[in-house]
Design a protein around this motif. Structure first.
Motif, PDB file in Angstrom:
ATOM      1  N   ASP A  88      24.960 121.018 -15.986  1.00 50.97           N
ATOM      2  CA  ASP A  88      23.510 120.952 -15.783  1.00 50.97           C
ATOM      3  C   ASP A  88      22.935 122.231 -15.189  1.00 50.97           C
ATOM      4  O   ASP A  88      21.742 122.286 -14.875  1.00 50.97           O
ATOM      5  CB  ASP A  88      23.152 119.754 -14.902  1.00 50.97           C
ATOM      6  CG  ASP A  88      23.639 119.904 -13.464  1.00 50.97           C
ATOM      7  OD1 ASP A  88      24.423 120.842 -13.185  1.00 50.97           O
ATOM      8  OD2 ASP A  88      23.244 119.087 -12.613  1.00 50.97           O
ATOM      9  N   GLY A 142      24.098 123.510 -12.350  1.00 52.71           N
ATOM     10  CA  GLY A 142      24.436 123.522 -10.935  1.00 52.71           C
ATOM     11  C   GLY A 142      25.741 124.250 -10.674  1.00 52.71           C
ATOM     12  O   GLY A 142      26.346 124.852 -11.572  1.00 52.71           O
ATOM     13  N   ARG A 161      28.395 120.871  -3.621  1.00 54.18           N
ATOM     14  CA  ARG A 161      27.760 120.915  -4.936  1.00 54.18           C
ATOM     15  C   ARG A 161      26.296 121.300  -4.748  1.00 54.18           C
ATOM     16  O   ARG A 161      25.570 120.673  -3.961  1.00 54.18           O
ATOM     17  CB  ARG A 161      27.876 119.556  -5.621  1.00 54.18           C
ATOM     18  CG  ARG A 161      27.036 119.385  -6.868  1.00 54.18           C
ATOM     19  CD  ARG A 161      27.321 118.064  -7.562  1.00 54.18           C
ATOM     20  NE  ARG A 161      28.472 118.175  -8.455  1.00 54.18           N
ATOM     21  CZ  ARG A 161      29.410 117.235  -8.580  1.00 54.18           C
ATOM     22  NH1 ARG A 161      29.360 116.125  -7.852  1.00 54.18           N
ATOM     23  NH2 ARG A 161      30.399 117.420  -9.436  1.00 54.18           N
ATOM     24  N   LEU A 162      25.873 122.342  -5.474  1.00 57.44           N
ATOM     25  CA  LEU A 162      24.483 122.768  -5.449  1.00 57.44           C
ATOM     26  C   LEU A 162      23.793 122.360  -6.743  1.00 57.44           C
ATOM     27  O   LEU A 162      24.384 122.426  -7.831  1.00 57.44           O
ATOM     28  CB  LEU A 162      24.372 124.287  -5.293  1.00 57.44           C
ATOM     29  CG  LEU A 162      24.947 124.919  -4.021  1.00 57.44           C
ATOM     30  CD1 LEU A 162      24.657 126.412  -4.023  1.00 57.44           C
ATOM     31  CD2 LEU A 162      24.389 124.257  -2.774  1.00 57.44           C
ATOM     32  N   ALA A 163      22.530 121.967  -6.629  1.00 58.87           N
ATOM     33  CA  ALA A 163      21.693 121.691  -7.795  1.00 58.87           C
ATOM     34  C   ALA A 163      21.299 123.014  -8.445  1.00 58.87           C
ATOM     35  O   ALA A 163      21.478 124.092  -7.867  1.00 58.87           O
ATOM     36  CB  ALA A 163      20.446 120.921  -7.354  1.00 58.87           C
ATOM     37  N   SER A 192      19.634 123.844  -4.092  1.00 61.43           N
ATOM     38  CA  SER A 192      19.652 122.856  -3.009  1.00 61.43           C
ATOM     39  C   SER A 192      20.981 122.107  -3.002  1.00 61.43           C
ATOM     40  O   SER A 192      21.668 122.009  -4.018  1.00 61.43           O
ATOM     41  CB  SER A 192      18.487 121.870  -3.171  1.00 61.43           C
ATOM     42  OG  SER A 192      18.599 121.171  -4.395  1.00 61.43           O
ATOM     43  N   VAL A 193      21.339 121.544  -1.848  1.00 66.71           N
ATOM     44  CA  VAL A 193      22.619 120.855  -1.697  1.00 66.71           C
ATOM     45  C   VAL A 193      22.510 119.433  -2.234  1.00 66.71           C
ATOM     46  O   VAL A 193      21.620 118.670  -1.854  1.00 66.71           O
ATOM     47  CB  VAL A 193      23.051 120.804  -0.219  1.00 66.71           C
ATOM     48  CG1 VAL A 193      24.384 120.079  -0.088  1.00 66.71           C
ATOM     49  CG2 VAL A 193      23.167 122.197   0.349  1.00 66.71           C
ATOM     50  N   ARG A 194      23.445 119.097  -3.115  1.00 63.83           N
ATOM     51  CA  ARG A 194      23.522 117.730  -3.618  1.00 63.83           C
ATOM     52  C   ARG A 194      24.582 116.934  -2.880  1.00 63.83           C
ATOM     53  O   ARG A 194      24.377 115.777  -2.543  1.00 63.83           O
ATOM     54  CB  ARG A 194      23.846 117.745  -5.108  1.00 63.83           C
ATOM     55  CG  ARG A 194      22.671 118.023  -6.018  1.00 63.83           C
ATOM     56  CD  ARG A 194      23.096 118.019  -7.469  1.00 63.83           C
ATOM     57  NE  ARG A 194      21.960 118.016  -8.381  1.00 63.83           N
ATOM     58  CZ  ARG A 194      22.061 118.251  -9.676  1.00 63.83           C
ATOM     59  NH1 ARG A 194      23.233 118.506 -10.229  1.00 63.83           N
ATOM     60  NH2 ARG A 194      20.978 118.232 -10.434  1.00 63.83           N
ATOM     61  N   GLN A 195      25.732 117.532  -2.678  1.00 56.54           N
ATOM     62  CA  GLN A 195      26.846 116.839  -2.026  1.00 56.54           C
ATOM     63  C   GLN A 195      27.665 117.842  -1.225  1.00 56.54           C
ATOM     64  O   GLN A 195      27.721 119.023  -1.564  1.00 56.54           O
ATOM     65  CB  GLN A 195      27.761 116.181  -3.072  1.00 56.54           C
ATOM     66  CG  GLN A 195      27.156 115.004  -3.805  1.00 56.54           C
ATOM     67  CD  GLN A 195      28.007 114.607  -4.992  1.00 56.54           C
ATOM     68  OE1 GLN A 195      28.155 115.363  -5.940  1.00 56.54           O
ATOM     69  NE2 GLN A 195      28.571 113.416  -4.949  1.00 56.54           N
ATOM     70  N   ARG A 196      28.308 117.317  -0.184  1.00 58.93           N
ATOM     71  CA  ARG A 196      29.204 118.144   0.612  1.00 58.93           C
ATOM     72  C   ARG A 196      30.268 117.241   1.224  1.00 58.93           C
ATOM     73  O   ARG A 196      29.958 116.135   1.700  1.00 58.93           O
ATOM     74  CB  ARG A 196      28.428 118.851   1.715  1.00 58.93           C
ATOM     75  CG  ARG A 196      29.256 119.873   2.500  1.00 58.93           C
ATOM     76  CD  ARG A 196      28.622 120.191   3.857  1.00 58.93           C
ATOM     77  NE  ARG A 196      27.216 120.515   3.779  1.00 58.93           N
ATOM     78  CZ  ARG A 196      26.697 121.730   3.986  1.00 58.93           C
ATOM     79  NH1 ARG A 196      27.504 122.737   4.254  1.00 58.93           N
ATOM     80  NH2 ARG A 196      25.406 121.914   3.940  1.00 58.93           N
ATOM     81  N   SER A 256      31.911 112.817  -9.950  1.00 55.25           N
ATOM     82  CA  SER A 256      30.589 112.372  -9.500  1.00 55.25           C
ATOM     83  C   SER A 256      30.492 112.290  -7.990  1.00 55.25           C
ATOM     84  O   SER A 256      29.476 112.670  -7.404  1.00 55.25           O
ATOM     85  CB  SER A 256      30.253 111.011 -10.118  1.00 55.25           C
ATOM     86  OG  SER A 256      30.187 111.090 -11.519  1.00 55.25           O
ATOM     87  N   THR A 257      31.557 111.792  -7.358  1.00 52.86           N
ATOM     88  CA  THR A 257      31.494 111.521  -5.928  1.00 52.86           C
ATOM     89  C   THR A 257      32.257 112.549  -5.077  1.00 52.86           C
ATOM     90  O   THR A 257      32.091 112.563  -3.857  1.00 52.86           O
ATOM     91  CB  THR A 257      32.084 110.134  -5.634  1.00 52.86           C
ATOM     92  OG1 THR A 257      33.483 110.142  -5.959  1.00 52.86           O
ATOM     93  CG2 THR A 257      31.377 109.064  -6.452  1.00 52.86           C
TER      94      THR A 257
END
Length: 358
Positions: free
Chosen positions: A74, A76, A90-92, A96-100, A145-146
Motif C-alpha cells: 500500500d 507504507g 509499521r508506517l502508513a 504516521s505510525v500504524r503499529q509498533r 496484519s498484527t
C-alpha cells in the motif's frame, strides 16, 4: 569511456543537475542528524528529479538505531531496530505510525537482528532474531496484519542479519556468524561461522547452507538481480588491517555455489540489484572508501568503480541505482547522465533505503 565520465561527474560531493526523464519516487529511509549523538529517525522522502526537489514527506523519531526497511503493497513501510534494539514498527504511506511492538514484551528471550521481509503470499513476516540466552540465531515468523509471532525457527547459525524470499517462496538468510556479548560487542572472532542458509518458507526446514571459504568474512546483506542471481554483501573481520583491505566485499550465489569476487576493500555497507536493461548484476557501497562498485555477469571476475561519493552508503534501485551520500542523493545509470540532489536538512542515512509504491 562513459564509465570514466560518470565517475568524474560524481566525484566529490557536488550537486549535479537532476535527470528530467527520471520519474518522481518515494523512498523509505532511516537516518540520524549529521552531528554525532543526534536523534534517530525513520521516514519517507519524496524525490522529484524533474523539479529538482527532495523533501521529507513524513518522519518519526525512534529510540535506537533503525536499520532494515521493507516497502509494503500500500506504499507504507516496515522498519526494524538494529541489535540490540527491540522495536518493530509499521508506517502508513503518509509516515504516521500504524503499529509498533517491543520484542521484550514477547515470551521468548529474543532481540531483533535488523531486518524484516514478507512471505511470498504477503500473509506472514520473517524477522531475524537472536536467542539472548544461548546466542543462537532464530527466524521469527509473524502475522503480517498484527505483527504477532506465530512461530520461531532455527537460523542454523549465529547473528542472523538480512533475509529475502526467493522465487519459490523459500527464505534465504545471511548468518553474520559473529558472536556478541550482551552489550553487542564482537567477541571470539576466531569462532566466526558465517553462512548463507535457505529454509522452507512454510516450515523452516533447512534446504541448504553455504559458507565463504575465508572464515573471517561475515555474510551481511542480500539483493536479487533480474536473472535470479543473489548478491551477498560481505564485511571482513580479520585482525590485520591489511588483510581486511585485501578481502572481497561481494559474493554471488547461483543457487548451487557461493563465489566471492575480488575487490571492494573488504567492506560492503549495502547492495542493490541492477536491472537487466542496465546490464544486470549488483552495485555495492563502501562508505569508508567513499566508493560504489558495479559487478556484472559479463565481467564476473572484477568490480567496476562507478561512483566516488563522500560516505556512499545506502542503495536502492529505481530508474537507475540510487546512492545515499554525505550531502545528498545521487542517481547512477550505466547509459544516462548522473544526477544528485542535496538533502533537505543535514542527515546521515543508515545502511539502507527502499523505493516505496506510489
Amino acid at each position: 569511456m562513459q564509465r570514466r565520465h560518470l565517475l568524474a561527474l560524481l566525484a566529490g560531493s557536488a550537486v549535479l543537475p537532476a535527470h528530467a526523464d527520471a520519474p518522481p519516487l518515494r523512498l523509505g529511509v532511516a537516518w540520524r542528524g549529521a552531528a554525532e549523538g543526534s536523534d534517530h529517525h525513520v521516514g519517507i522522502l519524496a524525490v522529484d528529479w524533474a523539479a529538482r526537489t527532495l523533501r521529507i514527506a513524513g518522519q518519526l523519531r525512534v529510540p535506537t538505531r533503525p536499520h532494515g526497511l521493507f516497502g509494503e503493497p500500500d506504499g507504507g513501510l516496515l522498519a526494524v531496530a538494529l541489535r540490540p534494539g527491540r522495536w518493530l514498527l509499521r508506517l502508513a504511506p503518509d509516515g504516521s505510525v500504524r503499529q509498533r511492538i517491543d520484542i521484550a514484551d514477547e515470551p521468548l528471550p529474543r532481540r531483533f537482528g535488523g531486518h524484516v521481509v514478507a512471505s511470498a503470499d504477503g500473509t506472514r513476516l520473517y524477522t531475524t532474531e537472536t536467542d539472548t540466552h544461548s546466542g543462537g540465531g532464530r527466524i521469527g515468523v509473524r502475522d503480517a496484519s498484527t505483527l504477532k509471532k506465530l512461530d520461531d525457527w532455527d537460523s542454523h547459525g549465529v547473528e542472523p542479519h538480512q533475509l529475502l524470499v526467493d522465487r519459490e517462496g523459500h527464505v534465504v538468510l545471511a548468518n553474520g556468524g559473529i558472536w556478541r556479548d550482551r552489550d553487542d560487542r564482537k567477541i571470539q572472532l576466531d569462532r566466526m561461522d558465517a553462512s548463507l542458509v535457505r529454509v522452507h518458507g512454510g516450515s523452516g526446514e533447512p534446504l541448504g547452507q553455504w559458507r565463504p571459504a575465508d572464515p573471517r568474512l561475515s555474510v551481511r546483506h542480500l539483493a536479487w538481480d533480474d536473472s535470479g542471481l543473489l548478491g551477498v554483501a560481505l564485511q571482513a573481520e580479520h585482525d590485520r588491517a591489511a588483510d581486511k583491505a585485501a578481502a572481497p566485499a561481494l559474493a554471488v550465489w547461483d543457487g548451487r555455489t557461493l563465489q566471492t569476487v575480488p575487490g571492494g576493500n573488504g567492506y560492503a555497507g549495502d547492495i542493490t540489484g541492477v536491472p537487466a536493461a542496465g546490464g544486470g548484476g549488483f552495485v555495492i557501497s563502501n562508505a569508508f572508501r567513499d566508493t560504489a562498485w558495479w559487478w556484472q555477469p559479463s565481467a564476473a571476475d572484477r568490480l567496476t568503480e562507478v561512483a566516488q561519493l563522500q560516505r556512499a552508503y545506502a542503495l536502492a534501485t529505481g530508474s537507475g541505482v540510487l546512492v545515499a551520500a554525505g550531502r545528498g542523493l545521487a542517481r547512477w545509470h550505466p547509459r544516462e547522465a548522473p544526477a544528485m540532489l542535496p538533502w533537505p536538512e543535514p542527515m546521515a542515512l543508515d545502511n539502507h533505503m527502499v523505493v516505496l509504491r506510489s
